[in-house]
Scaffold this active site. Structure first.
Site, PDB file in Angstrom:
ATOM      1  N   GLN A  29      -4.681  -1.619   9.547  1.00  0.00           N
ATOM      2  CA  GLN A  29      -4.604  -2.937   8.908  1.00  0.00           C
ATOM      3  C   GLN A  29      -5.216  -4.006   9.817  1.00  0.00           C
ATOM      4  OE1 GLN A  29      -3.634  -3.352   5.737  1.00  0.00           O
ATOM      5  NE2 GLN A  29      -4.018  -5.542   5.808  1.00  0.00           N
ATOM      6  N   LYS A  36       0.839  -1.205   0.000  1.00  0.00           N
ATOM      7  CA  LYS A  36       0.000   0.000   0.000  1.00  0.00           C
ATOM      8  C   LYS A  36       0.874   1.255   0.000  1.00  0.00           C
ATOM      9  CE  LYS A  36      -3.895  -2.356   2.150  1.00  0.00           C
ATOM     10  NZ  LYS A  36      -4.695  -2.668   3.338  1.00  0.00           N
ATOM     11  N   ASP A  41     -11.197   2.862   4.045  1.00  0.00           N
ATOM     12  CA  ASP A  41     -11.595   1.465   3.869  1.00  0.00           C
ATOM     13  C   ASP A  41     -13.120   1.329   3.748  1.00  0.00           C
ATOM     14  OD1 ASP A  41      -9.489  -0.443   3.795  1.00  0.00           O
ATOM     15  OD2 ASP A  41      -9.058  -0.099   5.919  1.00  0.00           O
TER      16      ASP A  41
END
Ligand code: GUN
Length: 280
Positions: free
Chosen positions: A93, A49, A116
């Site tokens: 994460q 990422k 997200d």
């Protein structure tokens, strides 16, 4: 033999597009990437990422906490990041180590920075179709389908998996595009009888190569969201690729299918967060 849906290639195009939009709008989008503990897979995802950020002009900042930092410290960090004007997106994460409530942590992220789209408010917005961010994996799948002119309208789409991150929002997004959607899961009785009816089959179960050719309708579009490390060392998905590619019309490979699209859509969400921050 199926046409391969080239997620790796399309993701590169999305990154080029994000980069040019960052430059032409004179933006400096910032993404905070939070990793807790030492999960090896999470480390790889986070590094990828950060690499994508560098490629499209997004400033990434990593915050690595030890597994025993504790939920309070993580929530304090999120509060600080919520308040920072130079951070437009916050990604924690998952999975978090034992002892952390993922639910509590996700809900602590400001919905405007929740790139997200896991926060309750953003989940609700996806449900109603009035959203600012879409969850990256299902959004990446939709982008792939659109790129290859595969229109879900009127099709029977079968989603295998009911996670909050993939299965449920995927089903909802296909529904918004006028598909008839069936959601299957681990307790579905006679799974094959459902998957065999799918014009578009999305597999997000997390079980290595469990979708075999006999479970797939001839000419179906097969999307594989799974990723697993084989004993032999290579990567594979939830779909038995060698088997199913003989029968499907389109198929995503693993690696190089959905994974890179997920990451590319994260970049697009971060850009969207920065644009909306500038406008407000
Ligand atoms: N872990 C596995 N997939 C994801 C994802 O899309 N976002 C985050 N934050 N964690 C994940």
């Amino acid at each position: 033999m199926a046409v391969i849906l080239d997620g790796k290639g399309l993701a590169k195009k999305v990154l080029v597009d994000v980069k040019s939009r960052v430059e032409s709008a004179g933006l400096c989008p910032g993404l905070a990437v939070v990793i807790v503990g030492d999960n090896a897979a999470s480390r790889v995802y986070v590094n990828n990422k950060k690499k994508d950020c560098a490629e499209c002009g997004i400033k990434s900042e990593e915050f690595a906490l030890p597994a025993d930092a504790g939920e309070t410290q993580l929530l304090t960090l999120i509060a600080e990041l919520n308040a920072r004007a130079d951070i437009h997106g916050i990604l924690v994460q998952l999975p978090l180590p034992d002892g952390y409530s993922e639910e509590k942590v996700i809900q602590a992220i400001s919905p405007e920075k929740d790139v997200d789209a896991f926060h309750m408010l953003n989940v609700g917005r996806v449900l109603t179709g009035d959203y600012s961010f879409l969850p990256c994996t299902p959004a990446g799948v939709m982008e792939l389908l659109d790129h290859y002119n595969i229109d879900p309208k009127g099709k029977h789409c079968v989603v295998v998996g009911r996670s909050n991150i993939v299965g449920k929002p995927m089903a909802m997004m296909l529904l918004h595009r006028h598909a008839t959607v069936t959601i299957c899961h681990s307790r579905t009785v006679d799974l094959a009888s459902f998957t065999q009816q799918a014009d578009i089959l999305v597999c997000a179960v997390g079980k290595i190569e469990m979708i075999t050719a006999d479970m797939v309708k001839p000419g179906a579009v097969v999307i594989d969201v799974g990723i697993h490390r084989k004993e032999s060392g290579g990567l594979c998905g939830d779909v038995n690729y060698e088997d199913v590619c003989q029968k499907a019309s389109f198929i995503t490979p693993v690696p190089g299918g959905v994974g890179p699209m997920t990451r590319a859509l994260l970049m697009r969400n971060t850009l969207a967060a920065a644009v909306s921050h500038k406008a407000n």
